[in-house]
Structure formats: structure tokens, C-alpha cells
Motif scaffolding. Structure first.
Motif, PDB file in Angstrom:
ATOM      1  N   ARG A  83       0.840  -1.199   0.000  1.00  0.00           N
ATOM      2  CA  ARG A  83       0.000   0.000   0.000  1.00  0.00           C
ATOM      3  C   ARG A  83       0.879   1.254   0.000  1.00  0.00           C
ATOM      4  NH1 ARG A  83      -3.197  -3.533  -0.936  1.00  0.00           N
ATOM      5  NH2 ARG A  83      -5.077  -4.041   0.243  1.00  0.00           N
ATOM      6  N   PRO A  84       0.544   2.284  -0.758  1.00  0.00           N
ATOM      7  CA  PRO A  84       1.300   3.536  -0.712  1.00  0.00           C
ATOM      8  C   PRO A  84       1.285   4.125   0.699  1.00  0.00           C
ATOM      9  CG  PRO A  84      -0.090   3.476  -2.658  1.00  0.00           C
ATOM     10  CD  PRO A  84      -0.505   2.303  -1.809  1.00  0.00           C
ATOM     11  N   PHE A  85       2.461   4.525   1.160  1.00  0.00           N
ATOM     12  CA  PHE A  85       2.631   5.002   2.536  1.00  0.00           C
ATOM     13  C   PHE A  85       3.374   6.326   2.535  1.00  0.00           C
ATOM     14  CE2 PHE A  85       5.449   5.555   6.154  1.00  0.00           C
ATOM     15  CZ  PHE A  85       4.620   5.334   7.240  1.00  0.00           C
ATOM     16  N   LEU A  86       2.915   7.244   3.396  1.00  0.00           N
ATOM     17  CA  LEU A  86       3.599   8.517   3.592  1.00  0.00           C
ATOM     18  C   LEU A  86       3.804   8.747   5.079  1.00  0.00           C
ATOM     19  CD1 LEU A  86       4.707  11.222   2.461  1.00  0.00           C
ATOM     20  CD2 LEU A  86       2.397  12.163   2.758  1.00  0.00           C
ATOM     21  N   GLY A  87       5.069   8.899   5.492  1.00  0.00           N
ATOM     22  CA  GLY A  87       5.397   9.261   6.866  1.00  0.00           C
ATOM     23  C   GLY A  87       5.734  10.738   6.939  1.00  0.00           C
ATOM     24  N   ALA A  99       9.568  14.796  -6.989  1.00  0.00           N
ATOM     25  CA  ALA A  99      10.118  15.633  -8.059  1.00  0.00           C
ATOM     26  C   ALA A  99       9.099  16.643  -8.554  1.00  0.00           C
ATOM     27  CB  ALA A  99      10.606  14.756  -9.217  1.00  0.00           C
ATOM     28  N   GLY A 100       7.851  16.257  -8.557  1.00  0.00           N
ATOM     29  CA  GLY A 100       6.813  17.121  -9.115  1.00  0.00           C
ATOM     30  C   GLY A 100       6.543  18.392  -8.337  1.00  0.00           C
ATOM     31  N   ILE A 101       6.953  18.441  -7.058  1.00  0.00           N
ATOM     32  CA  ILE A 101       6.674  19.645  -6.279  1.00  0.00           C
ATOM     33  C   ILE A 101       7.793  20.668  -6.419  1.00  0.00           C
ATOM     34  CG2 ILE A 101       5.205  18.481  -4.615  1.00  0.00           C
ATOM     35  CD1 ILE A 101       7.519  18.393  -2.681  1.00  0.00           C
ATOM     36  N   GLY A 102       8.908  20.294  -7.045  1.00  0.00           N
ATOM     37  CA  GLY A 102       9.990  21.238  -7.276  1.00  0.00           C
ATOM     38  C   GLY A 102      10.656  21.680  -5.982  1.00  0.00           C
ATOM     39  N   ALA A 103      11.408  22.765  -6.087  1.00  0.00           N
ATOM     40  CA  ALA A 103      12.197  23.261  -4.952  1.00  0.00           C
ATOM     41  C   ALA A 103      11.390  24.216  -4.081  1.00  0.00           C
ATOM     42  CB  ALA A 103      13.459  23.937  -5.457  1.00  0.00           C
ATOM     43  N   ALA A 145       2.031  24.455  -1.409  1.00  0.00           N
ATOM     44  CA  ALA A 145       3.030  23.456  -1.785  1.00  0.00           C
ATOM     45  C   ALA A 145       2.792  22.147  -1.037  1.00  0.00           C
ATOM     46  CB  ALA A 145       4.435  23.978  -1.504  1.00  0.00           C
ATOM     47  N   GLY A 146       2.407  22.243   0.214  1.00  0.00           N
ATOM     48  CA  GLY A 146       2.121  21.045   0.990  1.00  0.00           C
ATOM     49  C   GLY A 146       0.877  20.332   0.500  1.00  0.00           C
ATOM     50  N   ILE A 147      -0.162  21.092   0.171  1.00  0.00           N
ATOM     51  CA  ILE A 147      -1.386  20.491  -0.375  1.00  0.00           C
ATOM     52  C   ILE A 147      -1.085  19.812  -1.703  1.00  0.00           C
ATOM     53  CG2 ILE A 147      -3.701  20.951  -1.258  1.00  0.00           C
ATOM     54  CD1 ILE A 147      -3.517  21.100   1.765  1.00  0.00           C
ATOM     55  N   SER A 148      -0.216  20.419  -2.508  1.00  0.00           N
ATOM     56  CA  SER A 148       0.182  19.814  -3.780  1.00  0.00           C
ATOM     57  C   SER A 148       0.844  18.461  -3.551  1.00  0.00           C
ATOM     58  CB  SER A 148       1.130  20.746  -4.528  1.00  0.00           C
ATOM     59  OG  SER A 148       1.620  20.143  -5.708  1.00  0.00           O
ATOM     60  N   LEU A 149       1.724  18.377  -2.558  1.00  0.00           N
ATOM     61  CA  LEU A 149       2.368  17.109  -2.254  1.00  0.00           C
ATOM     62  C   LEU A 149       1.341  16.065  -1.831  1.00  0.00           C
ATOM     63  CD1 LEU A 149       4.851  15.293  -1.659  1.00  0.00           C
ATOM     64  CD2 LEU A 149       4.791  16.233   0.657  1.00  0.00           C
ATOM     65  N   LEU A 150       0.427  16.444  -0.955  1.00  0.00           N
ATOM     66  CA  LEU A 150      -0.585  15.493  -0.497  1.00  0.00           C
ATOM     67  C   LEU A 150      -1.476  15.045  -1.645  1.00  0.00           C
ATOM     68  CD1 LEU A 150      -1.579  17.114   2.928  1.00  0.00           C
ATOM     69  CD2 LEU A 150      -0.033  15.183   2.529  1.00  0.00           C
ATOM     70  N   SER A 151      -1.803  15.962  -2.539  1.00  0.00           N
ATOM     71  CA  SER A 151      -2.603  15.601  -3.714  1.00  0.00           C
ATOM     72  C   SER A 151      -1.864  14.580  -4.571  1.00  0.00           C
ATOM     73  CB  SER A 151      -2.926  16.847  -4.549  1.00  0.00           C
ATOM     74  OG  SER A 151      -3.737  17.747  -3.829  1.00  0.00           O
ATOM     75  N   ARG A 152      -0.570  14.780  -4.732  1.00  0.00           N
ATOM     76  CA  ARG A 152       0.237  13.825  -5.504  1.00  0.00           C
ATOM     77  C   ARG A 152       0.279  12.467  -4.824  1.00  0.00           C
ATOM     78  NH1 ARG A 152       3.334  15.718  -9.604  1.00  0.00           N
ATOM     79  NH2 ARG A 152       3.216  17.953  -9.976  1.00  0.00           N
ATOM     80  N   PHE A 153       0.367  12.481  -3.498  1.00  0.00           N
ATOM     81  CA  PHE A 153       0.364  11.203  -2.785  1.00  0.00           C
ATOM     82  C   PHE A 153      -0.951  10.455  -3.007  1.00  0.00           C
ATOM     83  CE2 PHE A 153      -0.747   8.785   1.080  1.00  0.00           C
ATOM     84  CZ  PHE A 153       0.202   7.778   0.960  1.00  0.00           C
ATOM     85  N   LEU A 154      -2.054  11.171  -3.011  1.00  0.00           N
ATOM     86  CA  LEU A 154      -3.360  10.529  -3.191  1.00  0.00           C
ATOM     87  C   LEU A 154      -3.531   9.931  -4.580  1.00  0.00           C
ATOM     88  CD1 LEU A 154      -5.607  13.125  -1.321  1.00  0.00           C
ATOM     89  CD2 LEU A 154      -4.868  10.885  -0.507  1.00  0.00           C
ATOM     90  N   GLU A 155      -2.700  10.376  -5.525  1.00  0.00           N
ATOM     91  CA  GLU A 155      -2.745   9.851  -6.890  1.00  0.00           C
ATOM     92  C   GLU A 155      -1.561   8.932  -7.196  1.00  0.00           C
ATOM     93  OE1 GLU A 155      -2.769  13.350  -9.248  1.00  0.00           O
ATOM     94  OE2 GLU A 155      -4.831  13.882  -8.727  1.00  0.00           O
TER      95      GLU A 155
END
Length: 210
Positions: free
Chosen positions: A80-84, A142-146, A197-207
Motif C-alpha cells: 500500500r502507498p505510505f507517507l510518513g 520531483a513534481g513539487i519542485g524546490a 506546496a504542501g497540499i500539492s504534495l498530499l494531492s500527488r500522494f493521493l494519486e
């Protein structure tokens, strides 16, 4: 509708993380706060938050009957995809060196050590906004950039294999800011406090389809 298990073990910005994940999900993923092993095993994705000392967080996780075993089965066996997040990332390590040596989950070999800035103006704990350096690897990072992200920590996770490091940050010296191995990812910063930027990361995790 797919389901995400946000692990409640008494450690972490749980409500902030829940609100951020719900916002990122946009009604497409059910976000369930839980520590029930059966719900963890039934989830399509898992997020483990964490705030505080490594040893205390590990003890809190172990105090929930069957939770550690369910996490290991869901993440390592079923893939299962996991994010800590923050200490939730650090718990993936072999061990933590905060107030003695404490075993981690052992999912990614390495250890959690105190930051040792070479610049005396870089205070510990490291608190505030900081840019990501060289985010690479899977599109999740990588998708969230610097983008600048919000950090608050005194320790960081150094994997044994530098290939597991997906981004760094600099606070009087570089340290791993994100790790990825297979279906497992972790971030030292707090996406729930990092605005768009944080919401973008979480959105990427959900996909994310590792």
C-alpha cells in the motif's frame, strides 16, 4: 471510493493533517482517522504523522495492540502507498539515536541523528520555512519542485543508501528532507503546514501509483 487511513497513535498534528488531506482529496478519497488494525489493512493508502521524540512516538505506536503488525502487513507485504510525516518518516528507520538507541520499524535501513549545523547561526531545533534541494526520483517528490516547506525538528533520518534520499534541505549543512523507497515515502517537513506546496504534495500522494 478509495480510503486513506490516517494513523492515530496519540502523536502528531492529527487534526491539521486530516484537514489538509481532506482538502487535497477533494471528496475523491475517504480520509479515516484510525488506529484499528482492521481499518489499516482495509485502507488503500496510509499516512503516519508524528511530533515529538522518536522513542516516545515508537512507544505510543507499540501501545496500540496490533497496529504495528497491521502497518507492516499493509505497507511491506501488500504494498500500500505510505507517507510518513516528520517523526512518522523517522520511524521508518532502523533506529533512532534520541535519548538512547530505539529500534525503528526497519523499513528503510538507516538511523535518525541530531542535526549538527556547522554554521553557529543555524539553531536547533530547525524551525520555519526552508527550500527543498534537488527534489528528484518518483513524481511524488520531483513534481513539487524546490518549493519552500515548513520544518520543525531537531533530528533527521539518514538512510544507509543515499539512493533512498529524494530531496534535501540545508540548515548549516544538508540533511535528507524526503525519502522514497518503492511504495514508501517520508518527508521531514510538515505538508499540512506548508500551504499550497504542501497540499500539492498530499494531492500527488493521493494519486501516487508506485
Amino acid at each position: 471510493m478509495s480510503r486513506l487511513a490516517l494513523i492515530d497513535y496519540g502523536s502528531g498534528n492529527l487534526r491539521s493533517a486530516e484537514k489538509a488531506l481532506v482538502r487535497a482529496a477533494g471528496g475523491q478519497v475517504e480520509v479515516r482517522v484510525t488506529h484499528a488494525p482492521e481499518e489499516v489493512l482495509a485502507a488503500d493508502r496510509i499516512v503516519l504523522p508524528g511530533v515529538g521524540a522518536f522513542a516516545a512516538c515508537r512507544a505510543a505506536l507499540d501501545a496500540r495492540p496490533g497496529l504495528g503488525e497491521a502497518l507492516d502487513e499493509a505497507v511491506r507485504v501488500r504494498g500500500r502507498p505510505f507517507l510518513g510525516i516528520c517523526v512518522g518518516m523517522q520511524l521508518m528507520a532502523s533506529r533512532g539515536l534520541e535519548f538512547g538507541v530505539t529500534p525503528g520499524l526497519g523499513w528503510i535501513p538507516g538511523e535518525v541523528r541530531r542535526l549538527q549545523p556547522t554554521d553557529p547561526s543555524a539553531k536547533v531545533p530547525h524551525m520555519g520555512w526552508n527550500d527543498l534541494i534537488d527534489p528528484h526520483g518518483p513524481g511524488l517528490i520531483a513534481g513539487i519542485g524546490a518549493s519552500p516547506m515548513y520544518f520543525t525538528h531537531s533530528f533527521a533520518f539518514w538512510p544507509d543508501d543515499t539512493a533512498d534520499v529524494a530531496a534535501e534541505a540545508d540548515h548549516g549543512g544538508r540533511f535528507p528532507a524526503a525519502v522514497v523507497r518503492g511504495n514508501m515515502a517520508g518527508v521531514q517537513f510538515h505538508p499540512e503546514k506548508s500551504q499550497s506546496a504542501g497540499i500539492s504534495l498530499l494531492s500527488r500522494f493521493l494519486e501516487w501509483r508506485p
